[in-house]
Scaffold this motif. Structure first.
Motif, mmCIF file in Angstrom:
data_model
loop_
_atom_site.group_PDB
_atom_site.id
_atom_site.type_symbol
_atom_site.label_atom_id
_atom_site.label_comp_id
_atom_site.label_asym_id
_atom_site.label_seq_id
_atom_site.Cartn_x
_atom_site.Cartn_y
_atom_site.Cartn_z
ATOM 1 N N SER A 228 -12.968 35.438 4.293
ATOM 2 C CA SER A 228 -11.623 35.098 3.807
ATOM 3 C C SER A 228 -10.901 34.276 4.863
ATOM 4 O O SER A 228 -11.203 34.359 6.059
ATOM 5 N N HIS A 229 -9.941 33.469 4.405
ATOM 6 C CA HIS A 229 -9.186 32.656 5.362
ATOM 7 C C HIS A 229 -7.806 32.316 4.813
ATOM 8 O O HIS A 229 -7.516 32.493 3.627
ATOM 9 N N TRP A 230 -6.965 31.848 5.715
ATOM 10 C CA TRP A 230 -5.632 31.355 5.386
ATOM 11 C C TRP A 230 -5.695 29.834 5.389
ATOM 12 O O TRP A 230 -6.182 29.223 6.340
ATOM 13 N N TYR A 231 -5.193 29.227 4.334
ATOM 14 C CA TYR A 231 -5.275 27.772 4.190
ATOM 15 C C TYR A 231 -3.871 27.187 4.129
ATOM 16 O O TYR A 231 -3.152 27.341 3.141
ATOM 17 N N PHE A 232 -3.472 26.540 5.214
ATOM 18 C CA PHE A 232 -2.178 25.854 5.284
ATOM 19 C C PHE A 232 -2.409 24.399 4.881
ATOM 20 O O PHE A 232 -3.063 23.640 5.598
ATOM 21 N N TRP A 233 -1.885 24.039 3.733
ATOM 22 C CA TRP A 233 -2.127 22.715 3.182
ATOM 23 C C TRP A 233 -0.812 21.941 3.060
ATOM 24 O O TRP A 233 0.265 22.520 2.964
ATOM 25 N N GLY A 234 -0.922 20.629 3.058
ATOM 26 C CA GLY A 234 0.276 19.818 2.879
ATOM 27 C C GLY A 234 -0.058 18.344 2.897
ATOM 28 O O GLY A 234 -1.223 17.944 3.012
ATOM 29 N N MET A 235 0.985 17.548 2.769
ATOM 30 C CA MET A 235 0.813 16.102 2.823
ATOM 31 C C MET A 235 1.985 15.490 3.579
ATOM 32 O O MET A 235 3.141 15.800 3.312
ATOM 33 N N ALA A 236 1.646 14.643 4.546
ATOM 34 C CA ALA A 236 2.650 13.891 5.296
ATOM 35 C C ALA A 236 2.600 12.444 4.825
ATOM 36 O O ALA A 236 1.517 11.872 4.676
ATOM 37 N N ARG A 237 3.776 11.849 4.575
ATOM 38 C CA ARG A 237 3.812 10.460 4.098
ATOM 39 C C ARG A 237 4.834 9.665 4.907
ATOM 40 O O ARG A 237 5.840 10.205 5.368
ATOM 41 N N ASN A 238 4.567 8.388 5.052
ATOM 42 C CA ASN A 238 5.479 7.530 5.809
ATOM 43 C C ASN A 238 6.204 6.528 4.912
ATOM 44 O O ASN A 238 6.470 5.402 5.299
ATOM 45 N N PHE A 239 6.536 6.965 3.693
ATOM 46 C CA PHE A 239 7.378 6.162 2.813
ATOM 47 C C PHE A 239 8.385 7.088 2.152
ATOM 48 O O PHE A 239 8.104 8.253 1.897
ATOM 49 N N SER A 240 9.581 6.573 1.916
ATOM 50 C CA SER A 240 10.676 7.359 1.324
ATOM 51 C C SER A 240 10.807 8.737 1.988
ATOM 52 O O SER A 240 10.815 9.766 1.308
ATOM 53 N N ARG B 288 0.834 -1.205 0.000
ATOM 54 C CA ARG B 288 0.000 0.000 0.000
ATOM 55 C C ARG B 288 0.867 1.252 0.000
ATOM 56 O O ARG B 288 2.053 1.219 0.317
ATOM 57 N N VAL B 289 0.215 2.374 -0.335
ATOM 58 C CA VAL B 289 0.842 3.679 -0.236
ATOM 59 C C VAL B 289 -0.211 4.624 0.344
ATOM 60 O O VAL B 289 -1.328 4.694 -0.160
ATOM 61 N N ASN B 290 0.137 5.293 1.422
ATOM 62 C CA ASN B 290 -0.858 6.135 2.088
ATOM 63 C C ASN B 290 -0.200 7.376 2.659
ATOM 64 O O ASN B 290 1.012 7.432 2.855
ATOM 65 N N SER B 291 -1.017 8.371 2.915
ATOM 66 C CA SER B 291 -0.531 9.660 3.406
ATOM 67 C C SER B 291 -1.594 10.305 4.270
ATOM 68 O O SER B 291 -2.724 9.817 4.369
ATOM 69 N N ILE B 292 -1.218 11.406 4.894
ATOM 70 C CA ILE B 292 -2.160 12.242 5.633
ATOM 71 C C ILE B 292 -2.212 13.595 4.946
ATOM 72 O O ILE B 292 -1.189 14.279 4.838
ATOM 73 N N VAL B 293 -3.367 13.957 4.452
ATOM 74 C CA VAL B 293 -3.560 15.295 3.886
ATOM 75 C C VAL B 293 -3.787 16.249 5.053
ATOM 76 O O VAL B 293 -4.697 16.061 5.864
ATOM 77 N N VAL B 294 -2.932 17.246 5.150
ATOM 78 C CA VAL B 294 -2.938 18.169 6.284
ATOM 79 C C VAL B 294 -3.628 19.460 5.864
ATOM 80 O O VAL B 294 -3.241 20.098 4.880
ATOM 81 N N ASP B 295 -4.645 19.866 6.640
ATOM 82 C CA ASP B 295 -5.411 21.073 6.328
ATOM 83 C C ASP B 295 -5.635 21.869 7.607
ATOM 84 O O ASP B 295 -6.432 21.473 8.466
ATOM 85 N N PHE B 296 -4.928 22.981 7.747
ATOM 86 C CA PHE B 296 -5.158 23.906 8.850
ATOM 87 C C PHE B 296 -5.789 25.164 8.266
ATOM 88 O O PHE B 296 -5.177 25.848 7.435
ATOM 89 N N ILE B 297 -7.000 25.459 8.687
ATOM 90 C CA ILE B 297 -7.809 26.515 8.089
ATOM 91 C C ILE B 297 -7.997 27.612 9.132
ATOM 92 O O ILE B 297 -8.595 27.368 10.183
ATOM 93 N N THR B 298 -7.475 28.796 8.854
ATOM 94 C CA THR B 298 -7.480 29.875 9.827
ATOM 95 C C THR B 298 -8.289 31.050 9.311
ATOM 96 O O THR B 298 -7.925 31.655 8.294
ATOM 97 N N PRO B 299 -9.395 31.400 9.983
ATOM 98 C CA PRO B 299 -10.212 32.524 9.527
ATOM 99 C C PRO B 299 -9.423 33.831 9.534
ATOM 100 O O PRO B 299 -8.670 34.108 10.460
ATOM 101 N N GLU B 300 -9.602 34.617 8.499
ATOM 102 C CA GLU B 300 -9.066 35.973 8.460
ATOM 103 C C GLU B 300 -10.197 36.954 8.764
ATOM 104 O O GLU B 300 -10.132 37.719 9.718
ATOM 105 N N THR B 301 -11.233 36.919 7.940
ATOM 106 C CA THR B 301 -12.438 37.717 8.140
ATOM 107 C C THR B 301 -13.631 36.787 7.940
ATOM 108 O O THR B 301 -13.466 35.574 7.773
#
Length: 342
Positions: A265-277, A249-262
């Motif tokens: 509007s908002h700030w969207y911190f996005w990313g992906m964490a993986r436990n292979f390579s 298998r190949v799996n990951s965690i999609v990371v989403d931190f959503i911070t309200p501005e107004t």
């Protein structure tokens, strides 16, 4: 609209390496900088002298220096000095509890005495050398709750992300939503399907065949005030799906931190964490670029959605079973806001 007695991701440390950072969070203008001990500080972005934004200045000996008349302020919002002026009686501006952890700067925009750093969620992927992480930041002109709706209902992938992660089986798979230990979980499992292009590439990166049927899963987890972590992956069909051995298998965690501005509007911190390579930086960059392009498609939809909602405020949105995750998340948010109301 948004609770304030919570920890939000405010920024990443590199954003204020060379100069103070201005950022509005939950409607409050803040200036971020490092004090003389190298500790992150956040104060209201307002000079008590003439009201100039403190973020337009610079940092000197750990103090934030206003770029208008040279007023110097400490991390506690107290004015220390000003050239040839007596400033001992100046009122303090508001300062905010901040914590640097997991590669992010977290801020508490609410009542300072209620801030508890133990309430910052533990992120194992951020501290383990068995994981790699790559991500970015988008500023999005939409209500932050629309992003939560988006992430808690991945049905849209079939239509918005047709060339990367979308496939018709997402529409056909049943969705289950429930509350578990203070979080909202939405799960979807798709067995014996063709991996979409994004996952085909990840299968190849792990040395697995990309032309065989796979079992795919999506587990969206919302935790207040606005964090969504999504366990996603594929496994070669017939090996147990999410419980398949690591070499199947190949799996990951999609990371989403959503911070309200107004409110819109908002700030969207996005990313992906993986436990292979985890040491493959080229792979991290490749995934980051691909994921960034995917989320840019969401940005376009959400901003268009917000414009439509602004134009038709009398319209009532319809709720279907696929919206259950977002509905439950909003109820949790509403409960927190109500608790903070007088």
């Amino acid at each position: 609209m948004y609770p304030k007695n919570c920890w939000y991701v405010a920024c990443t440390p590199d954003e204020f390496e060379s100069k103070p950072l201005a950022r509005r969070i939950c409607g409050e203008p803040m200036a971020f900088f490092r004090d003389g001990d190298g500790v992150v500080a956040a104060v209201q972005d307002f000079c008590p002298h003439r009201g100039a934004p403190l973020s337009l200045g610079y940092v000197e000996n750990g103090n934030l220096v206003c770029g208008y008349h040279g007023l110097k302020m400490g991390r506690n919002g107290k004015t220390h000095s000003m050239p040839k002026q007596r400033v001992g009686g100046f009122p303090c501006v508001k300062s905010y509890p901040v914590e640097e952890r997991y590669g992010f700067v977290w801020v508490w925009p609410g009542e300072p005495e209620k801030a508890d750093t133990d309430a910052i969620p533990h992120l194992e992927w951020a501290v383990s050398d068995q994981w790699a992480y790559g991500g970015g930041l988008y500023h999005i002109n939409s209500d932050y709750r629309l992003m939560i709706d988006n992430l808690m209902d991945l049905t849209h992938e079939t239509y918005v992300h047709t060339s990367s992660i979308g496939q018709k089986e997402i529409d056909e798979a049943p969705v289950r939503t429930r509350k578990v230990d203070g979080e909202v979980q939405t799960t979807r499992f798709m067995d014996n399907v063709t991996a979409p292009p994004f996952w085909q590439a990840n299968l190849r990166s792990k040395g697995l065949p990309d032309d065989q049927p796979v079992d795919r899963w999506q587990i969206c987890r919302f935790t207040p005030p606005s964090h969504v972590l999504i366990d996603v992956g594929v496994a070669l069909a017939g090996h147990g799906g999410i419980d398949a051995p690591a070499d199947k298998r190949v799996n990951s965690i999609v990371v989403d931190f959503i911070t309200p501005e107004t409110d819109t509007s908002h700030w969207y911190f996005w990313g992906m964490a993986r436990n292979f390579s985890p040491d493959d930086e080229t792979l991290t960059d490749t995934i980051r670029q691909g994921q960034g392009a995917i989320f840019a498609e969401d940005l376009e939809v959400l901003e268009s959605q917000q414009r439509n909602l602004n134009e038709f405020p009398e319209k009532k949105l319809l709720m279907l079973d696929i919206d259950s995750g977002g509905v439950q998340a909003r109820r949790m948010i509403d409960g927190l806001v109500q608790e903070e109301s007088p």
